[in-house]
Motif scaffolding. Structure first.
Motif, mmCIF file in Angstrom:
data_model
loop_
_atom_site.group_PDB
_atom_site.id
_atom_site.type_symbol
_atom_site.label_atom_id
_atom_site.label_comp_id
_atom_site.label_asym_id
_atom_site.label_seq_id
_atom_site.Cartn_x
_atom_site.Cartn_y
_atom_site.Cartn_z
ATOM 1 N N LYS A 189 0.837 -1.199 0.000
ATOM 2 C CA LYS A 189 0.000 0.000 0.000
ATOM 3 C C LYS A 189 0.870 1.246 0.000
ATOM 4 O O LYS A 189 1.938 1.286 0.613
ATOM 5 C CB LYS A 189 -0.907 -0.002 1.236
ATOM 6 N N ILE A 190 0.401 2.256 -0.700
ATOM 7 C CA ILE A 190 1.023 3.575 -0.705
ATOM 8 C C ILE A 190 -0.027 4.587 -0.263
ATOM 9 O O ILE A 190 -1.127 4.628 -0.814
ATOM 10 C CB ILE A 190 1.563 3.944 -2.097
ATOM 11 N N VAL A 191 0.314 5.374 0.727
ATOM 12 C CA VAL A 191 -0.607 6.386 1.245
ATOM 13 C C VAL A 191 -0.053 7.758 0.893
ATOM 14 O O VAL A 191 1.109 8.067 1.181
ATOM 15 C CB VAL A 191 -0.791 6.257 2.768
ATOM 16 N N VAL A 192 -0.886 8.567 0.268
ATOM 17 C CA VAL A 192 -0.492 9.904 -0.167
ATOM 18 C C VAL A 192 -1.405 10.923 0.488
ATOM 19 O O VAL A 192 -2.631 10.810 0.414
ATOM 20 C CB VAL A 192 -0.579 10.031 -1.706
ATOM 21 N N ASN A 193 -0.806 11.899 1.172
ATOM 22 C CA ASN A 193 -1.571 13.024 1.712
ATOM 23 C C ASN A 193 -1.474 14.160 0.706
ATOM 24 O O ASN A 193 -0.432 14.806 0.575
ATOM 25 C CB ASN A 193 -1.018 13.451 3.072
ATOM 26 N N SER A 194 -2.557 14.405 -0.028
ATOM 27 C CA SER A 194 -2.540 15.396 -1.097
ATOM 28 C C SER A 194 -2.422 16.816 -0.580
ATOM 29 O O SER A 194 -2.054 17.726 -1.328
ATOM 30 C CB SER A 194 -3.813 15.261 -1.946
ATOM 31 N N ARG A 195 -2.727 17.042 0.705
ATOM 32 C CA ARG A 195 -2.672 18.405 1.242
ATOM 33 C C ARG A 195 -1.261 18.777 1.697
ATOM 34 O O ARG A 195 -0.840 19.918 1.533
ATOM 35 C CB ARG A 195 -3.649 18.545 2.417
ATOM 36 N N THR A 196 -0.547 17.830 2.279
ATOM 37 C CA THR A 196 0.786 18.126 2.802
ATOM 38 C C THR A 196 1.902 17.607 1.913
ATOM 39 O O THR A 196 3.061 17.973 2.111
ATOM 40 C CB THR A 196 0.944 17.513 4.205
ATOM 41 N N GLY A 197 1.583 16.752 0.948
ATOM 42 C CA GLY A 197 2.612 16.184 0.089
ATOM 43 C C GLY A 197 3.345 15.013 0.704
ATOM 44 O O GLY A 197 4.356 14.569 0.171
ATOM 45 N N THR A 198 2.848 14.487 1.815
ATOM 46 C CA THR A 198 3.493 13.356 2.475
ATOM 47 C C THR A 198 3.204 12.074 1.701
ATOM 48 O O THR A 198 2.064 11.807 1.330
ATOM 49 C CB THR A 198 2.990 13.218 3.918
ATOM 50 N N VAL A 199 4.234 11.277 1.492
ATOM 51 C CA VAL A 199 4.101 10.001 0.796
ATOM 52 C C VAL A 199 4.719 8.915 1.666
ATOM 53 O O VAL A 199 5.879 9.021 2.068
ATOM 54 C CB VAL A 199 4.813 10.027 -0.577
ATOM 55 N N VAL A 200 3.947 7.883 1.992
ATOM 56 C CA VAL A 200 4.435 6.746 2.770
ATOM 57 C C VAL A 200 4.245 5.490 1.922
ATOM 58 O O VAL A 200 3.129 5.188 1.493
ATOM 59 C CB VAL A 200 3.691 6.612 4.111
ATOM 60 N N ILE A 201 5.320 4.780 1.699
ATOM 61 C CA ILE A 201 5.311 3.592 0.841
ATOM 62 C C ILE A 201 5.571 2.369 1.700
ATOM 63 O O ILE A 201 6.561 2.315 2.432
ATOM 64 C CB ILE A 201 6.380 3.709 -0.265
ATOM 65 N N GLY A 202 4.690 1.388 1.641
ATOM 66 C CA GLY A 202 4.845 0.162 2.405
ATOM 67 C C GLY A 202 6.009 -0.674 1.909
ATOM 68 O O GLY A 202 6.465 -0.550 0.762
#
Length: 371
Positions: free
Chosen positions: A259-272
């Motif tokens: 899973k990849i989670v992207v916060n479109s407001r802050t630009g944070t990207v977390v890649i499993g």
């Protein structure tokens, strides 16, 4: 901090956490909760008194005066109908608390008090006795006590105001006394349920295996990806001892889905850690358009009879940044993804665009979630 360094830190942290969770055993206590054992929300309404001229302005909060009248009437004090008290040391508040499972009458619980009128600050106030009700409308606790307010607020006569933190909310430790016990969450059916914090078929299957190994074949069975039913003693004492053994059993939970989670407001990207990319070539560039406005003065000749005028001159320029193509090999790991993206100096916003394009191309073997 550079965006690429931030991205590397976040993704390597995700890789480390994924490796730890997949390689170490966890207790059932940390993976699941016992069905029915939970907190219960309580809510109430009351008055805070003793404020230093920072309470409700009753002209804009008439319910505060109504509540004060009702309280005084119950105490045997009659306020004439033609008298409209203009009190600034009283505030109407909402009270909420969590009633833990197995709470018994006489126990104390913490409460939070929040202004619902236009009070400036609740600092220094005292909450008068107020009932706290559950979702069924029954009174389960009685609240009263002196507030602890972390914020500070002050207002001048000219309307100027200063506020630090939130002065309209406070807490009262042990501010409510439980008056009614909750219904028993256990029945005499000889069965309890364990609800996984995160639904996973692999984890549920491994939990059943661990329970059957500890208590015998057929002691547990999975109902779905979240619920595991366990055969238990019917007497309270034996059931508590049984649950103490159950919650301390250890098992290795199933690995989380890629899973990849992207916060479109802050630009944070977390890649499993289990994210993989199929063979793909990617190029990404940025087009910068700049518009410059200049004002010029048009001065006519001395004998022309014309007038001085201002003219606008616009300059439009476009710049295409050089971009390099990079290639993902089949089965590319998280570390390789981070390295490839950092080599082209992609910012978090660019990473989001690249990941979305890979997903649309069918090369990203992971779920892409945008929050």
């Amino acid at each position: 901090m550079k965006p690429s360094f931030l991205l590397r830190s976040l993704t390597l942290l995700a890789l480390s956490l994924g490796a730890i969770s997949g390689a170490h055993a966890e207790r059932i206590k940390d993976l699941a909760t016992v069905g029915g054992v939970r907190n219960n929300a309580l809510v109430g309404y009351g008055l805070v008194v003793g404020l230093d001229n920072s309470g409700d302005r009753t002209s804009q909060a008439p319910f505060t005066v109504q509540s004060l009248r009702n309280m005084l009437n119950e105490l045997g004090v009659t306020v004439p109908a033609n008298v409209n008290p203009q009190l600034k040391n009283v505030a109407a508040v909402a009270i909420h608390a969590n009633l833990p499972a197995f709470a018994k009458p006489g126990q104390a619980i913490d409460i939070t008090v929040s202004s619902i009128g236009n009070a400036i600050s609740l600092r220094g106030g005292s909450l008068l006795m107020a009932p706290l009700k559950g979702a069924d409308g029954q009174v389960y606790a009685i609240a009263q006590g002196d507030l602890i307010v972390g914020g500070f607020g002050a207002q001048g006569k000219d309307g100027s105001r200063v506020s630090v933190n939130i002065p309209s909310v406070g807490r009262i430790p042990n501010g409510a006394t439980v008056e009614r016990a909750l219904p028993d969450v256990f029945d005499n059916s000889g069965q309890i349920t364990l609800n996984l914090n995160q639904g996973d078929f692999t984890t549920a299957s491994r939990m059943v295996s661990a329970l059957n190994a500890a208590f015998g074949a057929g002691a547990a069975q999975a109902m779905d990806a979240v619920t595991v039913a366990v055969r238990s003693p019917t007497t309270p004492g034996e059931r508590i001892n049984f649950l103490a053994q159950v919650e301390n059993l250890e098992l290795t939970p199933g690995a989380a889905a890629a899973k990849i989670v992207v916060n479109s407001r802050t630009g944070t990207v977390v890649i499993g850690s289990l994210v993989r990319v199929q063979p793909a070539a990617v190029t990404h560039g940025s087009l910068t358009v700049s518009i410059t406005e200049n004002t010029n003065v048009s001065q006519p000749g001395a004998l022309s009879g014309g007038q001085t005028a201002l003219t606008q001159q616009s300059t439009v320029a476009a710049q295409q940044e050089a971009s390099r193509m990079f290639k993902f090999q089949g089965g590319t790991t998280l570390d390789e993804i981070v390295r490839a993206v950092n080599e082209v100096g992609a910012a978090p916003g660019d990473v989001i665009a690249i990941l979305e394009a890979l997903k649309q191309a069918g090369a990203l073997q992971a779920e892409l979630e945008v929050i």
